[in-house]
Design an enzyme around this catalytic site. Sequence first.
Site, PDB file in Angstrom:
ATOM      1  CG  ASP A 404      -1.686   1.307   1.507  1.00 19.05           C
ATOM      2  OD1 ASP A 404      -2.848   0.714   0.227  1.00 19.05           O
ATOM      3  OD2 ASP A 404      -1.559   1.732   2.236  1.00 19.05           O
ATOM      4  CD  GLU A 456      -2.581   2.552  -3.926  1.00 18.62           C
ATOM      5  OE1 GLU A 456      -3.537   2.821  -3.566  1.00 18.62           O
ATOM      6  OE2 GLU A 456      -2.182   2.843  -1.935  1.00 18.62           O
TER       7      GLU A 456
END
Length: 724
Positions: A404, A456
């Site tokens: 993330d 990401e």
Amino acid sequence: MTRPDEATCEAIVRGRLSDPFAVLGMHGTPPAITVFAPDAGEVTVLDGKGKPLGTMERIHPEGVFHLAFEKKRKPFAYRLHCRAGEHEWEKEDTYRFGPVLGEMDEYLLAEGRHEELWTRLGAHPMTHDGVAGTSFAVWAPNARRVSVVGHFNAWDGRRQPMRRRIGGGLWELFIPGIGVGEIYKYEIVGAYGDVLPLKADPVAFQMEHAPGTASIVAAASDRTWTDTEWMEKGRRDLRDQPVSIYEVHLGSWRRGDGDRILSYTEVGPLLADYVKEMGFTHVEFLPLSEHPYTPSWGYQPIGLFAPTSRFGDPDDFAAMVDHLHNADIGVIMDWVPAHFPSDEHGLARFDGTALYEHEDPRLGFHKDWNTLIYNFGRTEVSNFLRSSALYWLRELHVDALRVDAVASMLYLDYSRNEGEWLPNRHGGRENLDAIDFLRDVNTQVAERSHGTTIAEESTAFPGVSRPVEQDGLGFDFKWNMGWMHDTLQYMSEDPFNRRWHHDKMTFGLHYAFSENFVLPISHDEVVHGKGSLLNKMPGDDWQRFANLRAYLGWMWTHPGKKLLFMGSEFGQSREWSHDRSLDWHLLDDQRHAGIQRLVRDLNAVYRGHRSLHARDCEPEGFRWIDGGDADNNVFSFLRLGHDGDPPVAVICNMAPVLREDFRVGLPMEGRWRETFNSDATEYGGTGSGNGGSVTADGQGWHDQPVSASITLPPLATVILTPDT
């Protein structure tokens, strides 16, 4: 050993004894024993057979006892018999047991190369010197004292202070009689002498259900797996494989009667059956690391080694993974090394100093999320995070980690104004420590596990999915955030206006092979007022559903692996909320059921035709037929595989206009099957189409040697495959 003096006794009862093993337990020749038992009125020493050897002298009124054995010359095993009024009990003396950790543990931790950190730190049930108990170990180099506390010692940090190992800043303690299920925390006297709020174990394998914040002694990792065949396949290169990911927030996918949250063991079979029926290859879970705040969806984790207890214990989590693997479904989990919350029971100022984080908020604080940033340049911290990644992959059999917020890690000025950040040693904005950390994580994952890593990353940072040895970051894949933003913007436009935004759909092909991309329609696109995927589509109900069907057809045939957030596969109408189930009742409406059938069939077509996935990451896998037909809102292209793989032709009509006798160039003459048509009646469409096939004749068109005249349904994607 001489009897402890008054100052030493005061240090014991005040919890300020920095080296408890120098005083407590058995010492000297002849041996003498000192114990701290504030709940006992009388303490008797017993030998190994339970025979009393003498009653200890209370040398401090608050519970320090001492007894010397003048006639003994060697250390011996003993137990303690305690009495308080009419209550009597026996116990082992924690301070008669030697260390569990070795010098190599200290060395490897200090070097930042303890790649199986979880096997040494944390709480480990074990038998030590023939006695059952639990070994605790924690890193807190600047602490003055660290104690294990729990119900077993009345949460009194004075009773079981840990042994300090000077070299690596480690503290350890074997506590006899403590077993699986016991809750505990660490009480730490910080670097400046203050008693800190109780801390959860950074390497806990299980934690209390929120709002509880204690760690739990978990069972040793001897669980029985049945996914041997899956795991023996080893590390998979997924670039030439079909990858279709169903993204799931576990607490809101489905709920039981009375809106009850389902456990790992309950949801595992249901999810496996559904995902297999729908044809997805992988499930991706929003973070399942333990986290204190449910509305964070797991993106502010406290327990980087602990599956959240909201759905069960670690064995339950493992059972869910096992079940998915046995259904031939891969498991991806969001992993969050970019930041951590400032909750007082967590890592923030863990030993009274900025240990895991940076002291300077210009380096160590995310104002967007009110979270702290790891000090990636500290070897022990990067080792801790790297070990967490390997733990999920190796011990819990997760197949891939979606990392993330990578962009926030890469740039020192991420979401910061001028004067709010510090440049790197070269004067630049790149976080060099974070870059080194990410490369190291990806290298270790590749070398030490079967796992895949997915970034990401929302910027144009070069080489995110390029190998480390080629000066890349070493991720296997990267989310294509630009593709997602551009195409959703195009689809939100009224079809009349789309001709002026045609490049939003085609621009992604200019960089589609610069990285190994995943095309993400994720949870982030259906929250915070953005509306559901269905409700991003313009027009009346017919147009909204048709637009969504056409868009999903475009997505599934576009180069790149696929990711779709739960609910979007059946046209969820309401914006997603973490605190309620998906609206499964919508499947009673044939329009929503049609979307679900369409996604199922797209997965089948995608998996069944190698040209749609084998060269997802290579420019040779894509060729425009006509990418410039802006006036008609039509896109047509070929997907190509390797030698022997039949080509696939895709035609997308993003206008609500039926186009008959629409000529499209094709690479081969003969019969072409209409393998997929998003306007089919079973999907809720009008049923316009080509009767199952078209014939390509010798008329060249669109720089192709032959062409076919087709019926192109309104707001639809059509897939043609040669009848070979």
